[in-house]
Motif scaffolding. Structure first.
Motif, short mmCIF file in Angstrom:
data_model
loop_
_atom_site.label_atom_id
_atom_site.label_comp_id
_atom_site.label_asym_id
_atom_site.label_seq_id
_atom_site.Cartn_x
_atom_site.Cartn_y
_atom_site.Cartn_z
N SER A 152 5.36 11.03 -9.39
CA SER A 152 6.29 10.91 -8.22
C SER A 152 5.63 11.24 -7.02
N GLY A 153 4.87 12.31 -6.92
CA GLY A 153 3.90 12.80 -5.88
C GLY A 153 3.19 11.65 -5.41
N VAL A 154 2.27 11.10 -6.49
CA VAL A 154 1.38 10.03 -5.87
C VAL A 154 2.21 8.75 -5.50
N ARG A 155 3.52 8.55 -5.88
CA ARG A 155 3.90 7.31 -5.36
C ARG A 155 4.76 7.59 -4.14
N SER A 156 4.97 8.81 -3.71
CA SER A 156 5.76 9.02 -2.41
C SER A 156 4.24 8.84 -1.36
N LYS A 157 3.38 8.94 -1.92
CA LYS A 157 1.93 8.82 -1.06
C LYS A 157 1.82 7.15 -0.73
N LEU A 158 2.16 6.47 -1.87
CA LEU A 158 1.80 4.92 -1.88
C LEU A 158 2.89 4.23 -0.70
N GLU A 159 3.98 4.95 -0.82
CA GLU A 159 5.24 4.39 0.11
C GLU A 159 4.67 3.90 1.49
N GLY A 160 3.92 4.72 2.15
CA GLY A 160 3.40 4.58 3.36
C GLY A 160 2.15 3.74 3.55
N ALA A 161 1.55 3.59 2.56
CA ALA A 161 0.23 3.10 2.41
C ALA A 161 0.22 1.33 2.83
N ASP A 162 -0.92 0.87 3.39
CA ASP A 162 -1.00 -0.26 3.60
C ASP A 162 -1.75 -1.05 2.39
N ILE A 163 -0.90 -1.91 1.73
CA ILE A 163 -1.53 -2.47 0.33
C ILE A 163 -1.50 -3.97 0.67
N PRO A 164 -2.53 -4.56 0.04
CA PRO A 164 -2.52 -5.88 -0.12
C PRO A 164 -1.50 -6.57 -0.82
N LYS A 165 -1.11 -7.68 -0.28
CA LYS A 165 0.40 -8.34 -0.69
C LYS A 165 0.44 -8.63 -2.08
N ALA A 166 -0.68 -8.99 -2.66
CA ALA A 166 -0.48 -9.36 -4.10
C ALA A 166 -0.31 -7.84 -4.93
N PHE A 167 -0.81 -6.93 -4.23
CA PHE A 167 -0.74 -5.72 -5.09
C PHE A 167 0.61 -4.66 -4.89
N GLN A 168 1.25 -5.32 -4.03
CA GLN A 168 2.55 -4.66 -3.81
C GLN A 168 3.61 -4.40 -4.76
N GLY A 169 4.13 -2.94 -4.84
CA GLY A 169 5.14 -3.10 -5.88
C GLY A 169 4.23 -2.59 -7.09
N LEU A 170 4.43 -3.21 -8.27
CA LEU A 170 4.10 -2.79 -9.59
C LEU A 170 2.59 -2.69 -9.87
N PRO A 171 1.70 -3.61 -9.35
CA PRO A 171 0.42 -3.38 -9.72
C PRO A 171 -0.22 -2.41 -9.18
N ILE A 172 0.23 -1.86 -7.68
CA ILE A 172 -0.45 -0.75 -7.19
C ILE A 172 -0.07 0.58 -8.00
N THR A 173 1.27 0.34 -8.46
CA THR A 173 1.76 1.64 -9.24
C THR A 173 0.94 1.70 -10.53
N LEU A 174 0.63 0.60 -11.11
CA LEU A 174 0.08 0.73 -12.28
C LEU A 174 -1.50 1.17 -12.08
N VAL A 175 -2.17 0.85 -10.96
CA VAL A 175 -3.44 1.22 -10.68
C VAL A 175 -3.58 2.72 -10.49
#
Lengths: 196, 225
Positions: A152-175
Motif C-alpha cells: 500500500s506504501g508502494v501504491r500511494s507513490k504510484l498515485e501521483g506518478a505519470d504513467i503511460p496510458k496503457a499501463f495505467q491501473g492494473l498493469p503498473i500495479t502488477l509491475v
C-alpha cells in the motif's frame, strides 16, 4: 523452539503467501490502495487463518483420516471455512460491535480467499503437528500483513506518478508487485544459514 | 447472441484472464511451465463445464438466497472428482500443480461464470459458455507460460531452444517474473483495445463478493457523501 521459529520466519519472508506463492492476489491488488484498508483486511485474514486452522486441523486428523475420508478434504474445508466466517461475523456483530465495524466488511470476502483455504490444506500436506500448524498460520497471516502494508506504501507513490496510458491501473500495479516480490527473493537462504 | 459468438467471446473479447481479470492466482502460479499451464487449463475447464451444466440445470430449483453456498458445494464436489482423476492418471501433473489443484474451488472464473451466466441461461448455452471461457483461460495461461518458460528456462514443453538454453533469465520462472509478464500482457491488451476495456481499478465484477468488496474499498467515499 527453533523449529517454530524456522516455520514462522519462512512463512513470513521466504514462502510469503502473496509474493511467492501467489495466494490471495485478489485482496492484495484490490484492497491495498489505502493503508487503513490494507491493515483491516490483513488483520481479518490473520484472524480467519488462525480460526480456520484451529478447526480444520482436528477435523482432518480426528474425523476424516480415521474414517478414510481424506479425499473429502477440499469440500469439507471450504464448507467449514465458509460457515465459520459467517458464525464469526454474527458473533462479532452481537458481542464486539467495535471490532465488527473495523473487520466486518472484510470477513465475507475471506470466505473465497485462496490464501485461507491454501494455508489449511498446506498445513495438512506438510504434515505439521497442531502447534506447528498454528504457528505456520500465524506466520502466513503476518506475511500477508507485511506484503499488504508494504504494497500500500508502494501504491500511494504510484498515485501521483505519470504513467503511460496503457499501463495505467492494473498493469503498473502488477509491475510494482513484481519489484516488491523481487525484494523478497533476497531472503532466500537467509533462514537456513541463520540456524545452521 | 448466437451460439458461435457465445463460444468465441470467451477466447478474445471477454477473455477471463486478460480482459475480465479473473483467476489471477492460478494464472500467476502455474504459468511457470507450459506443461502445468495446460494441465491447469484442462482441469479448470472440466470443472467449469460440469459446474456450469449442473448449475444451469438446477437454476430454477436452487433458492436465490442460498445460491452461493450451493454453487460452492457443487464446485467443490467437481474439483474433488478432478483431483482424484488427476491423482490416479497423471501423478506427475498432480505433483506440478500441487496445492493449486484443490484451489480451483476458489477460482473466481468458475464461481463468476455460475453467477454471471449459468444461473440465467439454458443448459446448452451454459455448456458452450463454459467451453469458450475454459479455452480462453487455457490460451491465456499457455501464452504466459510460453513467455515465461522460453525466456526463463530456454525450453518449450521440455524442448530445448538453441541459444536461449544457454542464456536463461531465471527470474522469469520465479515469482517476480509472473507479476511482470502478467502486467505487460494486460498493458498490451489495453493498448490493442484502445483503452475501451481497460480496467482502471482491479476487476472483481465476476467475483460473487464484488458487491461487498466494493463497499469495503469505497466505504470511505460513501461515508464522505
Amino acid at each position: 523452539m527453533t523449529k517454530f521459529l524456522i516455520i514462522m520466519l519462512s512463512a513470513v519472508f521466504i514462502n510469503n503467501y502473496v509474493l511467492s506463492r501467489f495466494l490471495g492476489i485478489c485482496p492484495f491488488l484490490g484492497v491495498s490502495k489505502k493503508l487503513n484498508q490494507a491493515t483491516g483486511m490483513s488483520l481479518a485474514v490473520i484472524f480467519v487463518m488462525l480460526m480456520a486452522t484451529a478447526v480444520t486441523w482436528p477435523i482432518q486428523m480426528y474425523l476424516l483420516e480415521p474414517n478414510n475420508l481424506g479425499y473429502l478434504q477440499t469440500i469439507v474445508f471450504i464448507l467449514v471455512i465458509a460457515s465459520l466466517v459467517q458464525l464469526v461475523e454474527i458473533i462479532l456483530k452481537r458481542y464486539i460491535p467495535s471490532l465488527h465495524k473495523s473487520l466486518g466488511v472484510y470477513l465475507p470476502l475471506i470466505t473465497t480467499n485462496c490464501a485461507v483455504l491454501g494455508v489449511t490444506i498446506l498445513n495438512i500436506d506438510e504434515g505439521y503437528s497442531f502447534a506447528e500448524a498454528m504457528v505456520n498460520s500465524l506466520g502466513s497471516g503476518l506475511g500477508f500483513f507485511l506484503a499488504m502494508v508494504m504494497f500500500s506504501g508502494v501504491r500511494s507513490k504510484l498515485e501521483g506518478a505519470d504513467i503511460p496510458k496503457a499501463f495505467q491501473g492494473l498493469p503498473i500495479t502488477l509491475v510494482a508487485a513484481s519489484i516488491t516480490s523481487l525484494s523478497f527473493l533476497g531472503f532466500t537462504g537467509v533462514i537456513e544459514n541463520l540456524f545452521a | 447472441m448466437n451460439k458461435r459468438q457465445n463460444l468465441f467471446k470467451g477466447i478474445i473479447k471477454e477473455n477471463p484472464v486478460l480482459v475480465l481479470i479473473l483467476g489471477t492466482c492460478p494464472t500467476l502460479a502455474v504459468s511457470t511451465s507450459v506443461m502445468s499451464a495446460l494441465g491447469m487449463g484442462a482441469a479448470a475447464t472440466l470443472v467449469l463445464l460440469c459446474s456450469n451444466i449442473v448449475i444451469s440445470a438446477l437454476r430454477n430449483v436452487i433458492p436465490d438466497k442460498v445460491r452461493i453456498p450451493c454453487y460452492i458445494v457443487l464446485i467443490a464436489g467437481f474439483v474433488t472428482m478432478v483431483q482424484m482423476l488427476v491423482k490416479a492418471f497423471a501423478p506427475a501433473l498432480d505433483e506440478a500443480l500441487g496445492i493449486y489443484l484443490p484451489l480451483i474451488v476458489v477460482n473466481c472464473i468458475i464461481l463468476g461464470r455460475a453467477e454471471m451466466f449459468a444461473n440465467k441461461n439454458k443448459v446448452l448455452d451454459s455448456a458452450i459458455d463454459a467451453v469458450g471461457m475454459g479455452a480462453g483461460f487455457t490460451l491465456a495461461l499457455l501464452l504466459m507460460a510460453t513467455i515465461r518458460e522460453v525466456l526463463g528456462n530456454g525450453t518449450w514443453l521440455g524442448i530445448e531452444i538453441p541459444i536461449l538454453i544457454d542464456n536463461k533469465i531465471s527470474i522469469m520462472t520465479m515469482a517476480p517474473g509472473g507479476f511482470l509478464v502478467f502486467g505487460i500482457l494486460i498493458a498490451i491488451v489495453n493498448k490493442i483495445s484502445g483503452g475501451k476495456n481497460s480496467k482502471k481499478s482491479f476487476g472483481c465484477a465476476g467475483c460473487p463478493s464484488a458487491e461487498i468488496c466494493q463497499k469495503a474499498a469505497c466505504g470511505e467515499k460513501e461515508e464522505a457523501k
